[in-house]
Design a protein around this motif. Structure first.
Motif, PDB file in Angstrom:
ATOM      1  N   TRP A 103      -0.219  -0.344  -9.852  1.00 25.88           N
ATOM      2  CA  TRP A 103      -0.974   0.879  -9.592  1.00 25.88           C
ATOM      3  C   TRP A 103      -0.678   1.302  -8.160  1.00 25.88           C
ATOM      4  N   TYR A 104      -0.296   2.576  -7.981  1.00 24.84           N
ATOM      5  CA  TYR A 104       0.106   2.973  -6.628  1.00 24.84           C
ATOM      6  C   TYR A 104       0.025   4.485  -6.457  1.00 24.84           C
ATOM      7  N   LEU A 105      -0.426   4.897  -5.283  1.00 25.11           N
ATOM      8  CA  LEU A 105      -0.363   6.317  -4.933  1.00 25.11           C
ATOM      9  C   LEU A 105       0.142   6.477  -3.507  1.00 25.11           C
ATOM     10  N   GLU A 106       1.067   7.389  -3.356  1.00 23.85           N
ATOM     11  CA  GLU A 106       1.602   7.764  -2.037  1.00 23.85           C
ATOM     12  C   GLU A 106       0.972   9.096  -1.697  1.00 23.85           C
ATOM     13  N   TRP A 107      -0.222   9.031  -1.082  1.00 22.69           N
ATOM     14  CA  TRP A 107      -1.042  10.225  -0.876  1.00 22.69           C
ATOM     15  C   TRP A 107      -1.378  10.373   0.600  1.00 22.69           C
ATOM     16  N   TRP A 108      -1.166  11.585   1.111  1.00 14.06           N
ATOM     17  CA  TRP A 108      -1.425  11.863   2.523  1.00 14.06           C
ATOM     18  C   TRP A 108      -2.328  13.081   2.658  1.00 14.06           C
ATOM     19  N   GLN A 109      -3.180  13.039   3.683  1.00 10.91           N
ATOM     20  CA  GLN A 109      -4.133  14.120   3.943  1.00 10.91           C
ATOM     21  C   GLN A 109      -3.947  14.652   5.359  1.00 10.91           C
ATOM     22  N   ALA A 115      -1.856  13.367  13.547  1.00 10.03           N
ATOM     23  CA  ALA A 115      -0.880  13.233  12.476  1.00 10.03           C
ATOM     24  C   ALA A 115      -1.580  13.023  11.131  1.00 10.03           C
ATOM     25  N   PRO A 116      -0.905  13.356  10.025  1.00  6.47           N
ATOM     26  CA  PRO A 116      -1.487  13.128   8.701  1.00  6.47           C
ATOM     27  C   PRO A 116      -1.880  11.667   8.507  1.00  6.47           C
ATOM     28  N   VAL A 117      -2.893  11.452   7.676  1.00  3.30           N
ATOM     29  CA  VAL A 117      -3.367  10.096   7.418  1.00  3.30           C
ATOM     30  C   VAL A 117      -3.178   9.781   5.935  1.00  3.30           C
ATOM     31  N   ARG A 118      -2.895   8.523   5.665  1.00  2.96           N
ATOM     32  CA  ARG A 118      -2.684   8.094   4.291  1.00  2.96           C
ATOM     33  C   ARG A 118      -4.007   7.702   3.649  1.00  2.96           C
ATOM     34  N   LEU A 119      -4.182   8.093   2.392  1.00  9.67           N
ATOM     35  CA  LEU A 119      -5.353   7.695   1.626  1.00  9.67           C
ATOM     36  C   LEU A 119      -5.101   6.311   1.030  1.00  9.67           C
ATOM     37  N   LEU A 120      -6.002   5.383   1.306  1.00  8.59           N
ATOM     38  CA  LEU A 120      -5.889   4.030   0.786  1.00  8.59           C
ATOM     39  C   LEU A 120      -7.045   3.761  -0.162  1.00  8.59           C
ATOM     40  N   ARG A 121      -6.753   3.247  -1.341  1.00 11.67           N
ATOM     41  CA  ARG A 121      -7.761   2.923  -2.328  1.00 11.67           C
ATOM     42  C   ARG A 121      -7.492   1.536  -2.906  1.00 11.67           C
ATOM     43  N   ASN A 122      -8.524   0.928  -3.471  1.00 11.84           N
ATOM     44  CA  ASN A 122      -8.404  -0.394  -4.066  1.00 11.84           C
ATOM     45  C   ASN A 122      -7.623  -0.291  -5.382  1.00 11.84           C
ATOM     46  N   MET A 123      -6.447  -0.887  -5.427  1.00 12.90           N
ATOM     47  CA  MET A 123      -5.581  -0.809  -6.593  1.00 12.90           C
ATOM     48  C   MET A 123      -5.572  -2.110  -7.400  1.00 12.90           C
ATOM     49  N   ASP A 124      -6.568  -2.938  -7.214  1.00 13.46           N
ATOM     50  CA  ASP A 124      -6.666  -4.200  -7.934  1.00 13.46           C
ATOM     51  C   ASP A 124      -7.569  -4.025  -9.162  1.00 13.46           C
ATOM     52  N   PRO A 125      -7.003  -4.059 -10.380  1.00 15.45           N
ATOM     53  CA  PRO A 125      -7.820  -3.851 -11.583  1.00 15.45           C
ATOM     54  C   PRO A 125      -8.943  -4.867 -11.747  1.00 15.45           C
ATOM     55  N   ALA A 126      -8.827  -6.019 -11.089  1.00 17.77           N
ATOM     56  CA  ALA A 126      -9.860  -7.047 -11.206  1.00 17.77           C
ATOM     57  C   ALA A 126     -11.050  -6.783 -10.296  1.00 17.77           C
ATOM     58  N   SER A 127     -10.912  -5.805  -9.407  1.00 14.26           N
ATOM     59  CA  SER A 127     -11.977  -5.514  -8.441  1.00 14.26           C
ATOM     60  C   SER A 127     -12.972  -4.500  -9.015  1.00 14.26           C
ATOM     61  N   SER A 128     -14.224  -4.651  -8.628  1.00 11.47           N
ATOM     62  CA  SER A 128     -15.249  -3.682  -9.058  1.00 11.47           C
ATOM     63  C   SER A 128     -15.036  -2.324  -8.417  1.00 11.47           C
ATOM     64  N   ALA A 129     -14.268  -2.291  -7.318  1.00  8.66           N
ATOM     65  CA  ALA A 129     -13.984  -1.034  -6.624  1.00  8.66           C
ATOM     66  C   ALA A 129     -12.635  -0.441  -7.029  1.00  8.66           C
TER      67      ALA A 129
END
Length: 253
Positions: A103-109, A115-129
């Motif tokens: 699971w992966y996203l290359e997302w910038w805001q 400078a633009p900042v990268r959006l980081l999210r929990n990509m671990d399917p085992a995590s509640s988040a």
């Protein structure tokens, strides 16, 4: 004094101008997404497809994404009110596409302070988040075959807390769905781009997406986010905005 015929014609002409303005604004964003899509295809087919792509391959997208956030490097025919719309942009990989990141996203805001900042999210399917992006309409539309999707308006609690639209297109590599290229646009910016044309239309006029949700309006009776249901009413006329998933609704007359 204007005759009824001339007033009707004026309303038609202003509606046509509004459709053109909306189309110009949306097409500017989709034009940027087509560029991201083409670049993403090149990234996910490294060495001509001789190996599976990895997350590091997508780093090559960053200069393009950063430029689009700044409204730069878009074709010269696009006016400033179009090139400044994008607040977030990126490529969202189909699950399992990458060898080292299922699971992966290359997302910038954009970042007003630098400078633009990268959006980081929990990509671990085992995590509640865990952030399962496949459930969102902006992903589900392209993955189900829609060539262009407009999602929203909605409050983007995950990224900016802004009232936003997300526009997206599918990315297909080697004949297979590889993910989605998408961009966030603040509703206030989109309204700023199209509202001058809507205000020229005599009577109520508002723009709706494919689900009937109002995107922009010249009347407080139909605010952004409210839902319009036609139901065959003779009180309004509906004009498609080209082949985009948007329509202009005006008072019939």
């Amino acid at each position: 004094m204007s005759t009824p015929v001339s007033l009707a014609q004026a309303g038609h002409d202003h509606a046509a101008a509004a459709v053109a303005r909306v189309r110009e604004a949306a097409e500017g964003v989709f034009e940027a997404l087509r560029e991201v899509r083409d670049a993403a295809v090149a990234c996910v087919r490294p060495a001509g497809g001789a190996r599976r792509p990895v997350a590091a391959d997508l780093a090559a997208l960053r200069p393009l994404l950063w430029a689009r956030l700044r409204g730069g490097a878009l074709p010269a025919h696009l006016p400033a009110h179009v090139t400044a719309l994008i607040a977030g942009i990126g490529f969202i990989a189909a699950p399992g596409l990458l060898a080292d990141a299922p699971w992966y996203l290359e997302w910038w805001q954009e970042n007003p302070s630098g400078a633009p900042v990268r959006l980081l999210r929990n990509m671990d399917p085992a995590s509640s988040a865990f952030y399962d992006y496949t459930h969102w309409d902006w992903y589900a539309g392209p993955s189900s075959g829609a060539e262009r999707t407009v999602c929203g308006p909605y409050v983007d609690y995950l990224c900016t807390d802004e009232y936003s639209l997300t526009l997206s297109v599918p990315v297909v590599a080697g004949g297979s769905f590889a993910g989605v290229a998408a961009a966030d646009v603040f509703v206030r910016r989109f309204e700023g781009a199209v509202l001058p044309a809507l205000r020229e239309i005599p009577g109520p006029a508002f723009l709706v997406n494919a689900e009937g949700r109002v995107v922009a309006s010249n009347t407080a009776s139909w605010v952004a986010g409210s839902v319009y249901r036609d139901g065959g009413s003779a009180a309004f006329s509906v004009r498609p905005v080209g082949d985009l998933p948007l329509s202009l609704v005006t008072a019939a007359g």
